[in-house]
Each structure stands twice: as C-alpha cells, then as structure tokens.
Write an enzyme that holds these catalytic residues in place. Structure first.
Site, PDB file in Angstrom:
ATOM      1  N   ASN A  46       0.847  -1.187   0.000  1.00  0.00           N
ATOM      2  CA  ASN A  46       0.000   0.000   0.000  1.00  0.00           C
ATOM      3  C   ASN A  46       0.884   1.238   0.000  1.00  0.00           C
ATOM      4  O   ASN A  46       2.114   1.123  -0.045  1.00  0.00           O
ATOM      5  CB  ASN A  46      -0.957  -0.019   1.202  1.00  0.00           C
ATOM      6  CG  ASN A  46      -0.212  -0.106   2.514  1.00  0.00           C
ATOM      7  OD1 ASN A  46       0.663   0.710   2.796  1.00  0.00           O
ATOM      8  ND2 ASN A  46      -0.539  -1.107   3.323  1.00  0.00           N
ATOM      9  N   LYS A 106       9.701 -16.414 -10.770  1.00  0.00           N
ATOM     10  CA  LYS A 106       8.948 -15.339 -11.407  1.00  0.00           C
ATOM     11  C   LYS A 106       7.848 -15.901 -12.304  1.00  0.00           C
ATOM     12  O   LYS A 106       8.085 -16.799 -13.116  1.00  0.00           O
ATOM     13  CB  LYS A 106       9.890 -14.460 -12.221  1.00  0.00           C
ATOM     14  CG  LYS A 106       9.196 -13.273 -12.882  1.00  0.00           C
ATOM     15  CD  LYS A 106      10.163 -12.433 -13.693  1.00  0.00           C
ATOM     16  CE  LYS A 106       9.431 -11.294 -14.402  1.00  0.00           C
ATOM     17  NZ  LYS A 106      10.345 -10.467 -15.210  1.00  0.00           N
ATOM     18  N   PRO A 113      -2.974 -12.621   9.520  1.00  0.00           N
ATOM     19  CA  PRO A 113      -3.331 -12.536  10.942  1.00  0.00           C
ATOM     20  C   PRO A 113      -3.710 -11.110  11.317  1.00  0.00           C
ATOM     21  O   PRO A 113      -3.129 -10.147  10.817  1.00  0.00           O
ATOM     22  CB  PRO A 113      -2.052 -12.988  11.662  1.00  0.00           C
ATOM     23  CG  PRO A 113      -0.949 -12.799  10.670  1.00  0.00           C
ATOM     24  CD  PRO A 113      -1.566 -13.040   9.326  1.00  0.00           C
TER      25      PRO A 113
END
Length: 402
Positions: free
Chosen positions: A209, A287, A304
């Site tokens: 992110n 890859k 988790p």
C-alpha cells in the site's frame, strides 16, 4: 532528544575501538552534553590525550596520584558530579577489574567510588568475549546494576568475525539518552508498529500500500521524547528509522505478527502500521511469466489480525491498545465499528482519499475514537499529531486508560 545540561564521565579503555570514542564525544556534545574524559594508560596507545581533550573541550584525566587534584579529593569529585559514567570501550581487562572490585588506577578507582549509574560498551576479540571468564564478569556487572550496550557482530581488527565489536557511537548515544530520559513515560515500555507490509506474489512482485511510515515514526519519536522505552516494529517504510528506540525490521504481515508477539508484554501498543489484510495463498518460488492470452489466477488468504489479537488477549494485554483506521468514506462510522469489532481502546482514524494528500504526505487530520466518542483534531504536521497523541497516552496512563 537533547542531553542539554547532562554531564557524562567517559572512561576510555585500551583497545582499538578507542578510536570510536572520538566520534562518541562529538555526538554527545552535539546533543548538548558535556563530557569529562578519563583515559587509561593503555588507551593512550590508540588515541592521544590531545585529540580527546580537543573534542571534549575539557582536560583529560589520566593520573590517580595527581597531588594538586587529590588534595581536593579529585577522583571522588569526578566520580560523583556526572549524570552517567560511560566506559567505552570496555575491554576484557577493564571488565574483569570492575567485576573484581579493583581500584588500581584512576579509571577503576572512579568506578569503585561512584554512586552514579554506569554503562559499559564492551569491545574485544570474539574469543575473549565468548570466554567463560568474560561471561561470568558480564553477569556480575549486570547483577550489580551496570547497563550494557553491545557488543555487535562484525569484522575484528584481528581479522576474525563475530560478537565483540563495540557498538557504534550513535547506538551508545541512544542508550545514553534512554538512560537519562525524563518525562511522564519514564519506566513505560511502548510498542509501535509502522509502515506498510509487502506480501510476495513471486520473488519480484508483491502486494503493498502507499503508507510511508512517517506517522508511525513520528509517534515513536514523540513517545521516546516523553521518556518511554519504545520498541518500533516497522515494515519496509520510506522514512528513516527513529533514533533512540529499539527497531525491528519486518516485511510481511506474518513477520510483523510474530515480531509483535515476541515483544509482549508492553504497557501500551500503538498499531499504526498499514498491514495488508490479505496475502497470496501460495506465492510462487519463481517469477511468474507472462503468457499470451492467459492471465495468472491469484488465490488470496487472510493475514493474521494483529490489532484484534492483542486487543482481545487476556493476561498480558497492554493497558492501552491504540489502533489506526485509514478510511476513504464514512470515516467516523467505519472507525467506530472497527473499535468495537477489534475491542481496542482507541482508534486513530483518518481520511486517506486521494484528494486529501494524507497517505504518504507530511500532514495528517485525525479523529480519535474512544469510549467518550469521536474527537476531531485539526489538520497538522504529522510530528505535531504524534506529540498530541503521545501526550494523551501519558495522561491516560496516569489514570484509567479506558
């Protein structure tokens, strides 16, 4: 953190690592400390008293039997006017003398006469460090209340590799800052998570992110400045790691979970990391190649839930658990629901819609969600938000954290 007004009695032992003492003096003085240097005769074989004196801006103390100074009980005075005694490098010989209670020269006499806290930075050959006698001496010294920083693993001047390398000057400075910390959070151990996590798809690709880690870093610094002993668990963030705290580097959500569990118990947990909710169930070991007309199919698994796990612990739960909620709509509603679902004490929520510029930016605008409701804080630099949150944590620990 500043060391302004603090006096350090620095005892320099006779080892090749003594050259680091010169930089240590400079770093301590940069932070406002004054440094009274003491050199053993062996130390003078590695660095000169002139160099030490020039950097410290004070006379180097070398002789136990200085008639002028001893007429005024100089070594007793030296040993007691400091805020902290630092021995760097602490050689095997010097550690042995300290453990045996010897007072055969100025350095060891000062160490015997002082009622000031003592910190040592050991430095020696790896075989000497591992020797049972040194380990016995170390156990004796720590049992006497002497704190230890290092040694680190590394290359030795003798050509060997292993534990025994003296801690770097900035590491010693950070330990000094912790030892001399003052503020409302002194004696409190606080865990802070920060940054993104990277969840591998294959060896060259991952899910992540836009978190920079800046807010978590600022929070760790603000808590440190209030005297807390901070352990900082960070994913691969863009920003520099905070000084003066224990840093644990991780990459994935599972690694962060394991690191957090290994750090407990703590007084407070601040979970500012932007942990990925999902990972690729079976990451490829090689890859993934592009194939004409075919798209790879990725199966996801849930990571988790660190915040929920810690919040819902029984014995060992931190007295205050603070979560974060990065939202793009209905911020208060979603954050309030998250607090109830995770069972944490507070949620620090913010709007990270692209037009706010908050995710990865230098400012933040947060809403503190607690049992009392939603408290809107004005937009401010992330350092200011961190200081405000740290102050609220300090206030909460003084009473009912819930």
């Amino acid at each position: 953190m500043t060391l302004a007004g603090k006096r350090i009695l620095l005892i320099i032992g006779g080892g090749i690592a003594a050259y680091k003492s010169l930089d240590l003096i400079r770093r301590l003085r940069e932070r406002g400390a004054s440094v009274s240097p003491v050199m053993t005769r062996a130390a003078e074989q590695f660095v000169t008293p002139l160099s030490v004196s020039a950097l410290a801006g004070e006379e180097v103390h070398r002789d136990l039997f200085d008639l002028t100074k001893e007429a005024e009980m100089g070594h007793i005075q030296l040993s007691r006017v400091a805020d902290l005694v630092v021995v760097a490098p602490a050689t095997a010989d010097l550690m042995a003398k300290m453990a045996a209670g010897q007072a055969s020269d100025l350095a060891t006499t000062l160490l015997m006469a002082t009622d000031t806290p003592v910190m040592i930075a050991p430095a020696m050959n790896v075989r000497m460090w591992d020797h049972p006698a040194t380990q016995r001496n170390l156990s004796t010294l720590t049992g006497d209340g002497i704190s230890v920083v290092g040694p680190n693993d590394g290359d030795m001047a003798c050509g060997e590799y292993g534990p025994g390398r003296m801690a770097e000057p900035l590491e010693i400075v950070a330990a000094v800052e912790r030892a001399l910390a003052s503020g409302p959070l002194v004696g409190r151990r606080i865990l802070v998570t920060s940054g993104p996590t990277h969840e591998p798809i294959d060896p060259v690709r991952y899910i992540a992110n836009r978190s920079s880690g800046a807010q978590g870093t600022a929070i760790a610094q603000a808590l440190r400045d209030l005297g807390a002993d901070v352990v900082f668990v960070t994913g691969p963030a863009d920003v520099a790691r905070p000084e003066g705290v224990e840093v644990i580097e991780v990459e994935s959500a599972q690694q962060m979970y394991d690191a957090v569990m290994g750090c407990l118990p703590v007084d407070v947990g601040v979970f500012a990391a932007a942990v990925a909710d999902w990972r690729v169930k079976s990451a490829s070991g090689s890859k993934i190649k592009k194939q004409a007309g075919a798209l790879p199919v990725l199966e996801f698994a849930e990571n988790p839930d660190i915040l929920a796990t810690v919040s819902q612990m029984g014995e060992g739960r931190p007295g205050l658990v603070v979560g974060f909620a990065a939202e793009t709509d209905d911020v208060v509603a979603h954050a309030t629901a998250k607090r109830a679902r995770k069972r944490c004490d507070w949620i620090v929520a913010n709007d990270v819609s692209p037009d706010t510029g908050i995710m990865g930016g230098s400012e933040n605008s947060v809403i503190l969600i607690s049992a009392a409701g939603a408290e809107h804080w004005p937009r401010a630099p992330k350092q200011e938000v961190a200081r405000k949150l740290a102050a609220r944590i300090a206030d909460a620990l003084g009473g009912d954290a819930r």
